[in-house]
Write an enzyme that holds these catalytic residues in place. Structure first.
Site, PDB file in Angstrom:
ATOM      1  N   ASN A  70       0.827  -1.133   0.041  1.00 22.74           N
ATOM      2  CA  ASN A  70       0.063   0.142  -0.079  1.00 22.74           C
ATOM      3  C   ASN A  70       0.881   1.247   0.029  1.00 22.74           C
ATOM      4  OD1 ASN A  70      -1.876   2.039   0.627  1.00 22.74           O
ATOM      5  ND2 ASN A  70      -2.881   1.000   2.064  1.00 22.74           N
TER       6      ASN A  70
ATOM      7  N   LYS B 158       2.917   1.115   3.329  1.00 23.00           N
ATOM      8  CA  LYS B 158       2.506   0.093   4.287  1.00 23.00           C
ATOM      9  C   LYS B 158       2.533  -1.197   3.511  1.00 23.00           C
ATOM     10  CE  LYS B 158      -1.194   2.364   5.485  1.00 23.00           C
ATOM     11  NZ  LYS B 158      -2.788   2.490   5.946  1.00 23.00           N
TER      12      LYS B 158
ATOM     13  N   ARG C 105      -2.312  -1.766  -3.721  1.00 26.16           N
ATOM     14  CA  ARG C 105      -3.086  -0.560  -3.797  1.00 26.16           C
ATOM     15  C   ARG C 105      -3.130   0.371  -4.923  1.00 26.16           C
ATOM     16  NH1 ARG C 105      -3.103   4.516  -0.768  1.00 26.16           N
ATOM     17  NH2 ARG C 105      -5.278   5.362  -0.844  1.00 26.16           N
TER      18      ARG C 105
ATOM     19  N   HIS D 272     -10.615   5.947  -1.383  1.00 30.85           N
ATOM     20  CA  HIS D 272     -10.829   5.229  -0.301  1.00 30.85           C
ATOM     21  C   HIS D 272     -11.652   4.055  -0.258  1.00 30.85           C
ATOM     22  CE1 HIS D 272      -9.731   8.835   2.804  1.00 30.85           C
ATOM     23  NE2 HIS D 272      -8.833   8.087   2.526  1.00 30.85           N
TER      24      HIS D 272
ATOM     25  N   HIS E   7     -14.900   7.472   6.656  1.00 31.62           N
ATOM     26  CA  HIS E   7     -13.507   7.185   6.675  1.00 31.62           C
ATOM     27  C   HIS E   7     -12.845   8.526   7.326  1.00 31.62           C
ATOM     28  CE1 HIS E   7      -9.693   4.836   5.544  1.00 31.62           C
ATOM     29  NE2 HIS E   7      -9.241   6.091   5.723  1.00 31.62           N
ATOM     30  N   LEU E   8     -12.498   8.558   8.514  1.00 34.67           N
ATOM     31  CA  LEU E   8     -11.887   9.983   8.869  1.00 34.67           C
ATOM     32  C   LEU E   8     -10.410   9.580   9.504  1.00 34.67           C
ATOM     33  CD1 LEU E   8     -14.767  11.133  11.131  1.00 34.67           C
ATOM     34  CD2 LEU E   8     -14.388  11.677   8.538  1.00 34.67           C
ATOM     35  N   GLY E   9      -9.484  10.129   8.769  1.00 33.63           N
ATOM     36  CA  GLY E   9      -8.243  10.186   9.187  1.00 33.63           C
ATOM     37  C   GLY E   9      -7.559  11.135   8.573  1.00 33.63           C
ATOM     38  N   SER E  10      -6.121  11.061   8.476  1.00 31.97           N
ATOM     39  CA  SER E  10      -5.251  12.203   7.904  1.00 31.97           C
ATOM     40  C   SER E  10      -6.156  12.789   6.566  1.00 31.97           C
ATOM     41  CB  SER E  10      -3.977  11.980   7.689  1.00 31.97           C
ATOM     42  OG  SER E  10      -3.497  10.878   7.260  1.00 31.97           O
TER      43      SER E  10
ATOM     44  N   ARG F 264      -5.190  18.579   3.845  1.00 30.92           N
ATOM     45  CA  ARG F 264      -5.820  19.096   2.515  1.00 30.92           C
ATOM     46  C   ARG F 264      -7.106  19.981   2.791  1.00 30.92           C
ATOM     47  NH1 ARG F 264      -6.451  12.869   0.651  1.00 30.92           N
ATOM     48  NH2 ARG F 264      -4.246  12.240   0.727  1.00 30.92           N
TER      49      ARG F 264
ATOM     50  N   ILE G 234      -9.065   8.690  13.013  1.00 32.21           N
ATOM     51  CA  ILE G 234      -9.839   9.530  13.861  1.00 32.21           C
ATOM     52  C   ILE G 234     -11.321   8.986  14.443  1.00 32.21           C
ATOM     53  CG2 ILE G 234     -10.940  11.835  14.103  1.00 32.21           C
ATOM     54  CD1 ILE G 234      -8.864  12.621  12.060  1.00 32.21           C
TER      55      ILE G 234
ATOM     56  N   GLU H 146     -12.183   5.896  14.522  1.00 35.39           N
ATOM     57  CA  GLU H 146     -12.035   4.805  15.493  1.00 35.39           C
ATOM     58  C   GLU H 146     -11.524   4.939  16.957  1.00 35.39           C
ATOM     59  OE1 GLU H 146      -9.353   2.232  13.416  1.00 35.39           O
ATOM     60  OE2 GLU H 146     -10.564   2.082  11.625  1.00 35.39           O
ATOM     61  N   ASN H 147     -10.688   6.073  16.966  1.00 33.80           N
ATOM     62  CA  ASN H 147     -10.016   6.290  18.204  1.00 33.80           C
ATOM     63  C   ASN H 147     -10.514   7.702  18.852  1.00 33.80           C
ATOM     64  OD1 ASN H 147      -8.487   3.948  17.820  1.00 33.80           O
ATOM     65  ND2 ASN H 147      -7.578   5.124  16.134  1.00 33.80           N
TER      66      ASN H 147
ATOM     67  N   GLU I 114      -7.279  -1.799   5.033  1.00 36.05           N
ATOM     68  CA  GLU I 114      -6.951  -2.076   3.520  1.00 36.05           C
ATOM     69  C   GLU I 114      -6.381  -3.172   3.157  1.00 36.05           C
ATOM     70  OE1 GLU I 114      -7.302   2.664   2.288  1.00 36.05           O
ATOM     71  OE2 GLU I 114      -5.540   2.043   3.204  1.00 36.05           O
TER      72      GLU I 114
END
Length: 365
Positions: free
Chosen positions: A9, A16, A62, A150, A178-181, A211, A301, A303-304, A351
């Site tokens: 990925n 990753k 990916r 995503h 899907h909330l991350g960076s 972004r 974000i 998830e945590n 993923e």
């Protein structure tokens, strides 16, 4: 020794990877992250050093962009590579490096099947009204449209939702967050994506770590004129210098912003904008669906960060959304009260597992 599946990925600044057992239900053996290696060869050298390339039955990649025609994951062939090389102008940030990795794997591991897993494929069924961008029609022939991204995360979340809650729930009106960076949302009904927040590139939609998300294009026209910004400078501005980092002037990390929120008004404002925009997009995705049955939070974000989930869900009672504070604090699988009109869930995305499942299914054919 058992055969393995390797998943790769590749991001813009890190790669990753994970290894899985080969077979009908791949199980993760190991995973890791490689930071800022200079070339595809250096990445493969490191993977070999970590024992990730032993007894390979297949390699899954990916790929961020599949263009308008690649609507499902598929085995890598010379024809596919020719087509993807022509798509590089659509995704100059990711696709060249991804193709370089595929070529390096072909040379390093001859005869090992490779599978291209496209992040855009999940959104292949977007209705015309959702995928059409309001620019002159002649640009559509150049591939200018909403693609959505995503997709591998969303595909995994839908499979996990069906497993946890049943097929009937998975056929309902679902907003996946899907909330991350990088952050996006997708509206799904009857298992098909009907709208999504990211557009022609992964820059659009929600406010993200660095972004902008959606931005009045007139802002960029103004800056190009007033500050003489080049295309590369504009790209850097909207992808690396904006979002939470740009508003806060300190960090793109939600955890750091929450820690500084009581004493730094800029951090507080960045968080407020993020949560407000996310709440607004949940409303927009629900409108596309004609209602909401299930809201799924995922990504780093989603998830945590219970406090962020609570702020996002505030004032969404009109959609039937409410949270059970204890469940939310514990990041339980279901964080809404029993009997709520809309069920709110937390599902950890993976993923790499989705790539491995896809490789195993294609090899089984």
């Amino acid at each position: 020794m058992a055969a393995h599946i390797l998943t790769i990925n590749a991001g813009s600044s890190s790669t990753k990877f994970a290894t899985f057992t080969a077979g009908e239900a791949p199980q993760e053996i190991s995973h890791g992250k490689l930071e800022r290696l200079a070339s595809a060869g250096a990445i493969l050298d490191e993977l070999e050093a970590r024992g990730a390339t032993v007894q390979l039955a297949g390699i899954g990649h990916r790929l961020v962009h599949g263009g308008p025609d690649r609507v499902a994951s598929e085995l890598v062939t010379p024809e596919l590579l020719r087509d993807l090389k022509q798509l590089q102008p659509l995704d100059p940030t990711h696709l060249p490096a991804e193709l370089e990795l595929i070529a390096a794997c072909t040379e390093r591991f001859p005869g090992v099947p490779q599978v291209a897993c496209f992040d855009t494929a999940f959104h292949r069924g977007l209705p015309t009204v959702a995928r059409t961008l309001p620019v002159p029609r002649r640009y559509q022939a150049q591939g200018i449209r909403r693609y959505g991204f995503h997709g591998l995360s969303y595909e995994f979340l839908m499979e996990e939702l069906a497993r946890a809650a049943g097929a009937d729930v998975a056929r309902g009106r679902i907003v996946l967050a899907h909330l991350g960076s990088g952050a996006s949302m997708a509206a799904v009904h009857n298992g098909s994506c009907v709208d999504t927040t990211m557009g022609f590139t992964p820059t659009g939609g929600l406010v993200m770590g660095t972004r902008t998300g959606d931005l009045d294009p007139g802002v960029l026209v103004h800056l190009a004129r007033a500050e003489k910004l080049s295309a590369d400078q504009i790209d850097k501005l909207v992808n690396r210098e904006s979002g939470l980092r740009g508003i806060s002037e300190t960090s793109s990390d939600i955890r750091e912003l929450l820690a500084h929120e009581p004493t730094d008004p800029r951090a507080a404002e960045a968080l407020a904008v993020f949560c407000y925009q996310a709440r607004k997009w949940i409303g927009a995705m629900s409108a596309a669906l004609g209602g909401l049955d299930t809201l799924v939070f995922s990504g780093g974000i989603g998830e945590n960060a219970p406090e962020i989930r609570a702020r996002i869900c505030a004032n969404l009672a009109f959609l039937g959304v409410s949270l059970d504070p204890a469940r939310n604090t514990a990041s339980a699988p279901v964080i809404s009260p029993d009997g709520s009109p809309a069920t709110v869930r937390v599902i950890r995305t993976n993923e790499e597992a989705m790539i491995a499942r896809t490789v195993a299914r294609l090899l089984a054919r």
